[in-house]
Motif scaffolding. Structure first.
Motif, PDB file in Angstrom:
ATOM      1  N   GLU A 272      48.065 -68.115 -28.257  1.00 54.96           N
ATOM      2  CA  GLU A 272      47.699 -68.861 -29.455  1.00 54.96           C
ATOM      3  C   GLU A 272      48.933 -69.259 -30.257  1.00 54.96           C
ATOM      4  OE1 GLU A 272      44.599 -69.686 -31.329  1.00 54.96           O
ATOM      5  OE2 GLU A 272      44.021 -69.780 -29.237  1.00 54.96           O
ATOM      6  N   ALA A 273      49.867 -68.327 -30.441  1.00 48.47           N
ATOM      7  CA  ALA A 273      51.056 -68.597 -31.254  1.00 48.47           C
ATOM      8  C   ALA A 273      52.030 -69.526 -30.546  1.00 48.47           C
ATOM      9  CB  ALA A 273      51.754 -67.288 -31.603  1.00 48.47           C
ATOM     10  N   SER A 274      52.107 -69.445 -29.239  1.00 54.98           N
ATOM     11  CA  SER A 274      53.128 -70.204 -28.511  1.00 54.98           C
ATOM     12  C   SER A 274      52.966 -71.710 -28.678  1.00 54.98           C
ATOM     13  CB  SER A 274      53.130 -69.811 -27.029  1.00 54.98           C
ATOM     14  OG  SER A 274      51.937 -70.207 -26.395  1.00 54.98           O
TER      15      SER A 274
ATOM     16  N   GLN B 241      51.627 -58.376 -32.973  1.00 55.33           N
ATOM     17  CA  GLN B 241      50.741 -58.638 -31.832  1.00 55.33           C
ATOM     18  C   GLN B 241      51.297 -59.759 -30.954  1.00 55.33           C
ATOM     19  OE1 GLN B 241      47.181 -59.211 -34.312  1.00 55.33           O
ATOM     20  NE2 GLN B 241      46.125 -57.788 -32.925  1.00 55.33           N
ATOM     21  N   VAL B 242      51.857 -60.779 -31.586  1.00 57.14           N
ATOM     22  CA  VAL B 242      52.429 -61.898 -30.832  1.00 57.14           C
ATOM     23  C   VAL B 242      53.609 -61.423 -29.996  1.00 57.14           C
ATOM     24  CG1 VAL B 242      53.613 -64.131 -31.025  1.00 57.14           C
ATOM     25  CG2 VAL B 242      51.609 -63.646 -32.451  1.00 57.14           C
ATOM     26  N   LEU B 243      54.503 -60.633 -30.590  1.00 58.20           N
ATOM     27  CA  LEU B 243      55.657 -60.127 -29.844  1.00 58.20           C
ATOM     28  C   LEU B 243      55.205 -59.209 -28.711  1.00 58.20           C
ATOM     29  CD1 LEU B 243      58.686 -59.951 -29.421  1.00 58.20           C
ATOM     30  CD2 LEU B 243      58.727 -58.055 -31.072  1.00 58.20           C
ATOM     31  N   ALA B 244      54.246 -58.332 -28.991  1.00 61.47           N
ATOM     32  CA  ALA B 244      53.727 -57.455 -27.930  1.00 61.47           C
ATOM     33  C   ALA B 244      53.064 -58.283 -26.833  1.00 61.47           C
ATOM     34  CB  ALA B 244      52.737 -56.447 -28.517  1.00 61.47           C
ATOM     35  N   GLY B 245      52.345 -59.326 -27.231  1.00 63.67           N
ATOM     36  CA  GLY B 245      51.716 -60.212 -26.257  1.00 63.67           C
ATOM     37  C   GLY B 245      52.745 -60.944 -25.420  1.00 63.67           C
TER      38      GLY B 245
ATOM     39  N   THR C 179      45.048 -73.383 -25.307  1.00 63.42           N
ATOM     40  CA  THR C 179      44.311 -73.239 -26.563  1.00 63.42           C
ATOM     41  C   THR C 179      43.567 -74.516 -26.938  1.00 63.42           C
ATOM     42  OG1 THR C 179      46.279 -73.828 -27.838  1.00 63.42           O
ATOM     43  CG2 THR C 179      45.871 -71.478 -27.447  1.00 63.42           C
ATOM     44  N   GLU C 180      43.877 -75.614 -26.263  1.00 62.30           N
ATOM     45  CA  GLU C 180      43.122 -76.853 -26.481  1.00 62.30           C
ATOM     46  C   GLU C 180      41.819 -76.830 -25.679  1.00 62.30           C
ATOM     47  OE1 GLU C 180      44.174 -79.039 -28.764  1.00 62.30           O
ATOM     48  OE2 GLU C 180      45.850 -77.667 -29.058  1.00 62.30           O
ATOM     49  N   LYS C 181      41.793 -76.052 -24.621  1.00 60.27           N
ATOM     50  CA  LYS C 181      40.636 -76.009 -23.719  1.00 60.27           C
ATOM     51  C   LYS C 181      39.749 -74.791 -23.937  1.00 60.27           C
ATOM     52  CE  LYS C 181      43.327 -78.310 -20.158  1.00 60.27           C
ATOM     53  NZ  LYS C 181      43.995 -78.182 -18.887  1.00 60.27           N
TER      54      LYS C 181
ATOM     55  N   ARG D 186      42.817 -63.413 -37.313  1.00 62.56           N
ATOM     56  CA  ARG D 186      44.253 -63.702 -37.330  1.00 62.56           C
ATOM     57  C   ARG D 186      44.972 -62.715 -36.423  1.00 62.56           C
ATOM     58  NH1 ARG D 186      45.357 -67.217 -40.521  1.00 62.56           N
ATOM     59  NH2 ARG D 186      47.292 -67.148 -41.623  1.00 62.56           N
ATOM     60  N   PHE D 187      46.134 -63.147 -35.956  1.00 66.25           N
ATOM     61  CA  PHE D 187      46.990 -62.257 -35.184  1.00 66.25           C
ATOM     62  C   PHE D 187      48.278 -62.030 -35.982  1.00 66.25           C
ATOM     63  CE2 PHE D 187      44.443 -62.091 -31.500  1.00 66.25           C
ATOM     64  CZ  PHE D 187      43.939 -63.353 -31.243  1.00 66.25           C
TER      65      PHE D 187
END
Length: 194
Positions: free
Chosen positions: A157-159, A75-79, A116-118, A70-71
């Motif tokens: 991943e989150a986007s 981590q998402v904001l930093a990413g 993320t689909e590929k 999991r993220f």
């Protein structure tokens, strides 16, 4: 006798091919006939060979990478911030165009909206860390620590689960320059291994 003659003929043909093919390839390379201009797209065959080689290579080399389960929102904001600094110019984002100069690259960098689909998270990490030869995709191995590369993967991943205008809103709010709390993410469904 006839069988012996056929055997010699086949051996001679194999030797001729073993010499002619490399010499022909060498002559083609030295001739300058192949147009390497980025203003001319790859032929269908060239695109297929290079793309298929890249896909198979990434899958093979990323197979041993263990992705986090999991993220976190942090981590998402930093990413997002790292993506904004290093990636969005070439890859764009939901509601954000790529820089105009990217149109001059051949092959053009992919939009990452459906990445993320590929690709699995491990494969995305491997691509970002190692880059892809002859595409303009740099290796971030010597510029970003692994943790920061994983944060970019967390953003990618989150986007896909965030509202489409999220990137533009975070950019407008200067999310990277202020103490904006981490994003509230929809539940993350487990992803099948590809």
């Amino acid at each position: 006798m006839r069988r012996e003659h056929l055997k010699h003929l086949l051996i001679g043909a194999a030797i001729a091919l073993a010499v002619a093919v490399p010499l022909g390839a060498f002559g083609f390379v030295k001739s300058g006939l192949y147009n390497v201009a980025a203003s001319k797209p790859h032929s269908t065959l060239t695109f297929f060979v290079t793309h298929e080689t890249m896909v198979r290579s990434v899958k093979r080399h990323a197979a041993s990478i263990a992705a986090p389960q999991r993220f976190t929102g942090e981590q998402v904001l930093a990413g997002f911030c790292t993506y904004e600094t290093h990636c969005v110019a070439c890859h764009g984002a939901a509601g954000i165009a790529r820089e105009q100069w990217v149109s001059g690259l051949e092959p053009q960098p992919p939009w990452l909206l459906d990445a993320t689909e590929k690709w699995t998270p491990a494969q995305l990490f491997w691509i970002a860390k190692n880059g892809i030869k002859m595409t303009g995709m740099p290796s971030w191995r010597d510029s970003l620590p692994d943790a920061q590369i994983w944060e970019v993967v967390a953003w990618i991943e989150a986007s896909r689960r965030l509202p489409p205008r999220t990137y533009a809103r975070w950019r407008a709010r200067s999310a990277c320059g202020s103490a904006v709390p981490g994003p509230v993410l929809p539940p993350q469904a487990p992803r099948p291994r590809r």
